[in-house]
Design an enzyme around this catalytic site. Structure first.
Site, PDB file in Angstrom:
ATOM      1  N   HIS A  67     -51.544  23.840  60.491  1.00 38.79           N
ATOM      2  CA  HIS A  67     -51.601  22.800  61.661  1.00 38.79           C
ATOM      3  C   HIS A  67     -50.336  21.568  61.299  1.00 38.79           C
ATOM      4  O   HIS A  67     -50.207  20.903  62.139  1.00 38.79           O
ATOM      5  CB  HIS A  67     -52.782  22.183  61.743  1.00 38.79           C
ATOM      6  CG  HIS A  67     -53.447  21.244  60.939  1.00 38.79           C
ATOM      7  ND1 HIS A  67     -53.925  21.706  59.846  1.00 38.79           N
ATOM      8  CD2 HIS A  67     -53.562  20.159  61.018  1.00 38.79           C
ATOM      9  CE1 HIS A  67     -54.120  20.631  59.007  1.00 38.79           C
ATOM     10  NE2 HIS A  67     -54.041  19.568  59.798  1.00 38.79           N
ATOM     11  N   HIS A  82     -47.329  17.047  62.531  1.00 41.90           N
ATOM     12  CA  HIS A  82     -48.596  17.444  62.657  1.00 41.90           C
ATOM     13  C   HIS A  82     -48.984  17.966  64.186  1.00 41.90           C
ATOM     14  O   HIS A  82     -48.682  17.386  65.253  1.00 41.90           O
ATOM     15  CB  HIS A  82     -49.556  16.265  62.520  1.00 41.90           C
ATOM     16  CG  HIS A  82     -51.132  16.477  62.476  1.00 41.90           C
ATOM     17  ND1 HIS A  82     -51.867  16.804  63.540  1.00 41.90           N
ATOM     18  CD2 HIS A  82     -51.666  16.642  61.447  1.00 41.90           C
ATOM     19  CE1 HIS A  82     -53.194  16.976  63.099  1.00 41.90           C
ATOM     20  NE2 HIS A  82     -53.035  16.678  61.713  1.00 41.90           N
TER      21      HIS A  82
END
Length: 159
Positions: A67, A82
């Site tokens: 992620h 992110h």
């Protein structure tokens, strides 16, 4: 003296990590990002599944969950990408990492393939942040573009 002989540092552009709509961090709706606790930057509401590297450099890390990843700019700061809010909770499900730590990369290099449909069905917000935590050490961050952006082609930030 002779200041005109000093070589001016070339501006480094940071590109959109995904096709979509660029928004300010304040619009993200998660305090960690909107209050810039991780760093200053911009966010993109994704319209595609492919996340790309936003700047030339070297992959500094890739979270094992897929992620998030970082890119170290030569003679510059680390840029963090992110993907989504609370997506770490998926423990890698829905993320196919395509880069590895210490790999030299160019802006636009495919980095993570996201199964947006599956993650949306689970209720995740996939807004993708591009953050520059150490910008104060390297100058100031300039915001170049909001609105519709193309992955690896639309410059959204510069320092």
């Amino acid at each position: 003296m002779f200041g005109f002989l000093k070589k001016k540092k070339q501006q480094t552009e940071i590109y959109a990590p995904v096709d979509g709509r660029a928004i300010s961090l304040e619009e993200v709706g998660d305090g960690v990002f909107s209050e810039k606790l991780v760093g200053d930057g911009i966010a993109v509401i994704p319209e595609k599944d492919q996340i790309v590297v936003p700047v030339d450099g070297e992959i500094s890390f890739v979270m094992e969950t897929g992620h998030a990843f970082g890119v170290r700019v030569p003679d510059g700061p680390e840029i963090l990408v992110h993907i989504g809010i609370d997506t770490v909770n998926e423990k890698g499900e829905g993320f196919q990492v395509q880069v590895k730590a210490h790999q030299p990369v160019k802006a636009g290099t495919p980095a993570v393939l996201v199964d947006r449909e599956a993650l949306y069905k689970k209720g995740y917000n996939l807004v993708t942040m591009v953050l520059v935590p150490e910008i104060d050490s390297f100058g100031s961050l300039q915001f170049l573009k909001k609105g519709e952006v193309c992955a690896g082609k639309s410059a959204v930030l510069a320092f």
